[in-house]
Design a protein around this motif. Structure first.
Motif, PDB file in Angstrom:
ATOM      1  N   PHE A 131       2.795  14.464  -8.737  1.00 12.36           N
ATOM      2  CA  PHE A 131       3.835  15.485  -8.876  1.00 12.36           C
ATOM      3  C   PHE A 131       4.229  15.686 -10.342  1.00 12.36           C
ATOM      4  CE2 PHE A 131       5.263  14.653  -4.303  1.00 12.36           C
ATOM      5  CZ  PHE A 131       4.683  15.818  -3.834  1.00 12.36           C
ATOM      6  N   ARG A 132       4.318  14.568 -11.073  1.00 15.14           N
ATOM      7  CA  ARG A 132       4.689  14.666 -12.490  1.00 15.14           C
ATOM      8  C   ARG A 132       3.621  15.430 -13.268  1.00 15.14           C
ATOM      9  NH1 ARG A 132       3.384  12.702 -17.020  1.00 15.14           N
ATOM     10  NH2 ARG A 132       1.985  11.132 -16.192  1.00 15.14           N
ATOM     11  N   ARG A 133       2.337  15.096 -13.004  1.00 18.94           N
ATOM     12  CA  ARG A 133       1.246  15.807 -13.691  1.00 18.94           C
ATOM     13  C   ARG A 133       1.228  17.286 -13.320  1.00 18.94           C
ATOM     14  NH1 ARG A 133      -3.726  11.939 -12.634  1.00 18.94           N
ATOM     15  NH2 ARG A 133      -2.281  11.188 -11.101  1.00 18.94           N
ATOM     16  N   SER A 134       1.473  17.548 -12.048  1.00 17.62           N
ATOM     17  CA  SER A 134       1.523  18.948 -11.599  1.00 17.62           C
ATOM     18  C   SER A 134       2.659  19.691 -12.297  1.00 17.62           C
ATOM     19  CB  SER A 134       1.713  18.990 -10.083  1.00 17.62           C
ATOM     20  OG  SER A 134       1.837  20.322  -9.651  1.00 17.62           O
ATOM     21  N   GLU A 135       3.787  19.046 -12.424  1.00 21.48           N
ATOM     22  CA  GLU A 135       4.932  19.643 -13.132  1.00 21.48           C
ATOM     23  C   GLU A 135       4.591  19.885 -14.595  1.00 21.48           C
ATOM     24  OE1 GLU A 135       8.141  21.219 -12.856  1.00 21.48           O
ATOM     25  OE2 GLU A 135       7.414  20.883 -10.844  1.00 21.48           O
ATOM     26  N   ASP A 136       3.917  18.922 -15.215  1.00 23.51           N
ATOM     27  CA  ASP A 136       3.526  19.081 -16.624  1.00 23.51           C
ATOM     28  C   ASP A 136       2.588  20.278 -16.791  1.00 23.51           C
ATOM     29  OD1 ASP A 136       5.051  16.899 -17.288  1.00 23.51           O
ATOM     30  OD2 ASP A 136       3.355  15.499 -17.433  1.00 23.51           O
TER      31      ASP A 136
ATOM     32  N   THR B 121       0.836  -1.198   0.000  1.00 23.01           N
ATOM     33  CA  THR B 121       0.000   0.000   0.000  1.00 23.01           C
ATOM     34  C   THR B 121       0.871   1.249   0.000  1.00 23.01           C
ATOM     35  OG1 THR B 121      -1.723  -1.173   1.220  1.00 23.01           O
ATOM     36  CG2 THR B 121      -1.832   1.214   1.246  1.00 23.01           C
ATOM     37  N   LEU B 122       1.922   1.262   0.794  1.00 22.76           N
ATOM     38  CA  LEU B 122       2.851   2.392   0.872  1.00 22.76           C
ATOM     39  C   LEU B 122       3.530   2.634  -0.476  1.00 22.76           C
ATOM     40  CD1 LEU B 122       4.062   4.490   2.773  1.00 22.76           C
ATOM     41  CD2 LEU B 122       5.831   2.834   3.352  1.00 22.76           C
ATOM     42  N   ILE B 123       3.958   1.572  -1.113  1.00 26.19           N
ATOM     43  CA  ILE B 123       4.606   1.697  -2.421  1.00 26.19           C
ATOM     44  C   ILE B 123       3.618   2.263  -3.441  1.00 26.19           C
ATOM     45  CG2 ILE B 123       5.542   0.360  -4.360  1.00 26.19           C
ATOM     46  CD1 ILE B 123       6.867  -1.474  -2.248  1.00 26.19           C
ATOM     47  N   ALA B 124       2.380   1.796  -3.404  1.00 30.71           N
ATOM     48  CA  ALA B 124       1.359   2.295  -4.339  1.00 30.71           C
ATOM     49  C   ALA B 124       1.103   3.778  -4.100  1.00 30.71           C
ATOM     50  CB  ALA B 124       0.072   1.491  -4.179  1.00 30.71           C
ATOM     51  N   GLU B 125       1.046   4.173  -2.834  1.00 31.99           N
ATOM     52  CA  GLU B 125       0.825   5.587  -2.511  1.00 31.99           C
ATOM     53  C   GLU B 125       1.993   6.445  -2.996  1.00 31.99           C
ATOM     54  OE1 GLU B 125      -1.798   7.257  -1.255  1.00 31.99           O
ATOM     55  OE2 GLU B 125      -2.892   5.364  -1.388  1.00 31.99           O
ATOM     56  N   VAL B 126       3.206   5.956  -2.812  1.00 31.72           N
ATOM     57  CA  VAL B 126       4.384   6.701  -3.279  1.00 31.72           C
ATOM     58  C   VAL B 126       4.334   6.837  -4.797  1.00 31.72           C
ATOM     59  CG1 VAL B 126       6.902   6.602  -3.504  1.00 31.72           C
ATOM     60  CG2 VAL B 126       5.843   6.136  -1.288  1.00 31.72           C
ATOM     61  N   LYS B 127       3.958   5.770  -5.492  1.00 32.41           N
ATOM     62  CA  LYS B 127       3.842   5.840  -6.957  1.00 32.41           C
ATOM     63  C   LYS B 127       2.776   6.860  -7.361  1.00 32.41           C
ATOM     64  CE  LYS B 127       5.434   1.228  -8.222  1.00 32.41           C
ATOM     65  NZ  LYS B 127       5.076  -0.079  -8.790  1.00 32.41           N
ATOM     66  N   ASN B 128       1.649   6.859  -6.643  1.00 32.08           N
ATOM     67  CA  ASN B 128       0.577   7.816  -6.936  1.00 32.08           C
ATOM     68  C   ASN B 128       1.054   9.249  -6.698  1.00 32.08           C
ATOM     69  OD1 ASN B 128      -1.276   5.854  -7.689  1.00 32.08           O
ATOM     70  ND2 ASN B 128      -2.188   5.695  -5.650  1.00 32.08           N
ATOM     71  N   LEU B 129       1.788   9.446  -5.605  1.00 30.37           N
ATOM     72  CA  LEU B 129       2.329  10.781  -5.316  1.00 30.37           C
ATOM     73  C   LEU B 129       3.287  11.232  -6.413  1.00 30.37           C
ATOM     74  CD1 LEU B 129       2.954  10.692  -1.456  1.00 30.37           C
ATOM     75  CD2 LEU B 129       1.326  12.113  -2.687  1.00 30.37           C
TER      76      LEU B 129
END
Length: 112
Positions: free
Chosen positions: A24-29, A12-20
């Motif tokens: 962040f990538r979408r926000s940067e785009d 679950t933690l890994i999935a959340e980190v991937k989502n974050l």
């Protein structure tokens, strides 16, 4: 049992980190697109201001050329108004003179 819970929480933690990371990538785009749009608009404004400055310089030059002509026309107007005033006074004087001559002529004819 503890191992399965830890693995589940770790997953679950890994999935959340991937989502974050994806967020962040979408926000940067989006930020990149916004900056690109802003830079394009600023470039357009710079171009428009440059064109406006060029036009303003031309208008200033034309006004500088027109100013002497305008002042000459004002002088002519004042001279013309003065001339009309003199002509008006002269006309009035001639009219009074003719009236006086006519009155004297009538007096002379009556006296005769």
């Amino acid at each position: 049992m503890v191992d399965a819970t830890v693995h589940q929480q770790l997953g679950t933690l890994i999935a959340e980190v991937k989502n974050l990371r994806e967020d962040f990538r979408r926000s940067e785009d989006r930020s990149d697109a916004g900056r690109t749009s802003m830079n394009r608009r600023i470039d357009e404004l710079v171009e428009r201001v440059g064109t406006l400055e060029g036009s303003l310089t031309l208008v200033k030059d034309e006004i500088a050329e027109m100013k002497p002509v305008t002042e000459d026309v004002r002088k002519w107007k004042l001279i013309g108004m003065g001339a009309l005033g003199v002509i008006g006074l002269g006309g009035a004087a001639i009219g009074v003179t003719f009236a006086d001559v006519a009155r004297r002529a009538v007096m002379l004819l009556r006296a005769v």
